[in-house]
Design an enzyme around this catalytic site. Sequence first.
Site, PDB file in Angstrom:
ATOM      1  N   SER A   1      -8.314 -29.267  30.473  1.00  0.00           N
ATOM      2  CA  SER A   1      -6.932 -29.190  30.961  1.00  0.00           C
ATOM      3  C   SER A   1      -6.478 -27.735  30.917  1.00  0.00           C
ATOM      4  O   SER A   1      -7.311 -26.828  30.918  1.00  0.00           O
ATOM      5  CB  SER A   1      -6.029 -30.095  30.114  1.00  0.00           C
ATOM      6  OG  SER A   1      -4.760 -30.188  30.696  1.00  0.00           O
ATOM      7  N   ASN A   2      -5.172 -27.501  30.850  1.00  0.00           N
ATOM      8  CA  ASN A   2      -4.650 -26.140  30.800  1.00  0.00           C
ATOM      9  C   ASN A   2      -3.389 -26.115  29.950  1.00  0.00           C
ATOM     10  O   ASN A   2      -2.973 -27.138  29.417  1.00  0.00           O
ATOM     11  CB  ASN A   2      -4.402 -25.617  32.221  1.00  0.00           C
ATOM     12  CG  ASN A   2      -3.477 -26.550  32.981  1.00  0.00           C
ATOM     13  OD1 ASN A   2      -2.347 -26.768  32.590  1.00  0.00           O
ATOM     14  ND2 ASN A   2      -3.983 -27.142  34.065  1.00  0.00           N
ATOM     15  N   TYR A   3      -2.774 -24.950  29.835  1.00  0.00           N
ATOM     16  CA  TYR A   3      -1.660 -24.787  28.886  1.00  0.00           C
ATOM     17  C   TYR A   3      -0.316 -25.311  29.394  1.00  0.00           C
ATOM     18  O   TYR A   3       0.685 -25.191  28.701  1.00  0.00           O
ATOM     19  CB  TYR A   3      -1.496 -23.314  28.511  1.00  0.00           C
ATOM     20  CG  TYR A   3      -2.550 -22.811  27.553  1.00  0.00           C
ATOM     21  CD1 TYR A   3      -2.677 -23.384  26.296  1.00  0.00           C
ATOM     22  CD2 TYR A   3      -3.393 -21.777  27.900  1.00  0.00           C
ATOM     23  CE1 TYR A   3      -3.633 -22.923  25.403  1.00  0.00           C
ATOM     24  CE2 TYR A   3      -4.354 -21.317  27.013  1.00  0.00           C
ATOM     25  CZ  TYR A   3      -4.473 -21.897  25.762  1.00  0.00           C
ATOM     26  OH  TYR A   3      -5.414 -21.448  24.885  1.00  0.00           O
ATOM     27  N   SER A   4      -0.257 -25.859  30.589  1.00  0.00           N
ATOM     28  CA  SER A   4       1.045 -26.289  31.108  1.00  0.00           C
ATOM     29  C   SER A   4       1.678 -27.346  30.202  1.00  0.00           C
ATOM     30  O   SER A   4       1.036 -28.326  29.827  1.00  0.00           O
ATOM     31  CB  SER A   4       0.868 -26.872  32.513  1.00  0.00           C
ATOM     32  OG  SER A   4       2.070 -27.478  32.914  1.00  0.00           O
TER      33      SER A   4
END
Length: 409
Positions: free
Chosen positions: A217-220
């Site tokens: 995933s990512n930091y959003s």
Amino acid sequence: MPLDATPIPIELRGLRIALLVSGGIAAYKVVDLASALSQAGCQVRVAMTAAAMRFVGPPTFQGVTGKPVATGIWPADGTPEPHVFLGDWAQLILVAPATANVIGRIADGRSDDIVTATLLAARCPVVIAPAMNDAMWAKPALQENLTKLRHRGITVVEPETGHLASGHEGAGRLAGASAILNAMVHGIRARYDLAGRRVVVTAGGTREPIDPVRFISNYSSGKMGFALAAAAADRGAKVTLITTANHPEHNGIDVQRVDTAEEMLAELRSQLRGSDLLLMAAAVGDFRPAKASDRKIRREETPSLTLELEPIPDVVASLAAEPAFATVFRVGFAAEDSKLDAKAMEKVKRKGLQAIVANDISRRDIGFGSEYNAGVLLFADGARHELEKATKRELADKILDLVLPRLKR
Ligand code: CTP
């Protein structure tokens, strides 16, 4: 400019305005404003805290407004509770001056006097105009309380810098009349301007499974998407929020939870038909494992692991190519670390967007996980609007202000 010498904007004339006064020296200035609003045809009802009455007497406000002043939450025999009456009656509430104490109590959701109880019973837009000593204004406790209020959609009119009653020079003077009146007009305009509209918002970072317990995933954080959904719902839109994140409860938002980009695309296809606006704030991944393991990958069985990744199709570009969604106004969101405008405009073209919000992720004070954001809003026709650093909720309202005139009727 003195408060009574400022022309009252046409949008406010004839409105039912509750003016809630708390106990600061600036209370005397608000008498002029109450008078000017009344003379311009507004119906103004004043409520005062006990401390406010030590600065200005209720008969003064009664004199300029021609209406009784509420000073407590207990009703006279046979009449409704004053805070419930005022909360139902008002089309717009102005809290001025708002002291540090009243701001703290509003932020806490208290209802122990007529001002805080009226705000809890209110059903209309709220504008607050703080005024206090510069040291109080600068305290993190006060600023955190104001941030909470901004997140709830309350408009805060920043105080001015100048000579303060305490003898100091600094920020804390009650804002000027035109700033307060502008904020009141904005509050009224923004309130129902999305009524009858259908808005779909995406939020959070997509999650692509590696195995049943791991994902890429990512930091959003999904906070910007939630702020957009909340702002659109507060302005009367029917809102669907398609998200990978957990969000606070909010009236008027239908939340659809998804994980992967593919699930997001499928949910968008089912929700987007008949919508006016898509706000694509989700950070959709660019790569996913080509094959997710259907059982947990174990350390003992796996001396080393190489993941093969495949590209994820562009969700918003796929939708743009589908005739069913041709009339939906599509706004993308791009996090960039350099050449903001050029990269964002290239995405507008490549993804078939009508507009894009680009923010600069090289700045440490905004963006992922933060309560704040900043950037630029670019339209496909070349129009460019700077979005100054503000809470994500304030920015969401600003984006809606700019996009709304471009939606088809
Ligand atoms: N987006 C999308 N599908 C993807 C990737 C992105 O719909 N697979 C959308 C995002 O939701 C966002 C916009 O496209 O609204 C811009 O996202 P961004 O990640 O900046 O675009 P990319 O094409 O992935 O460009 P980059 O290589 O800079 O990451």
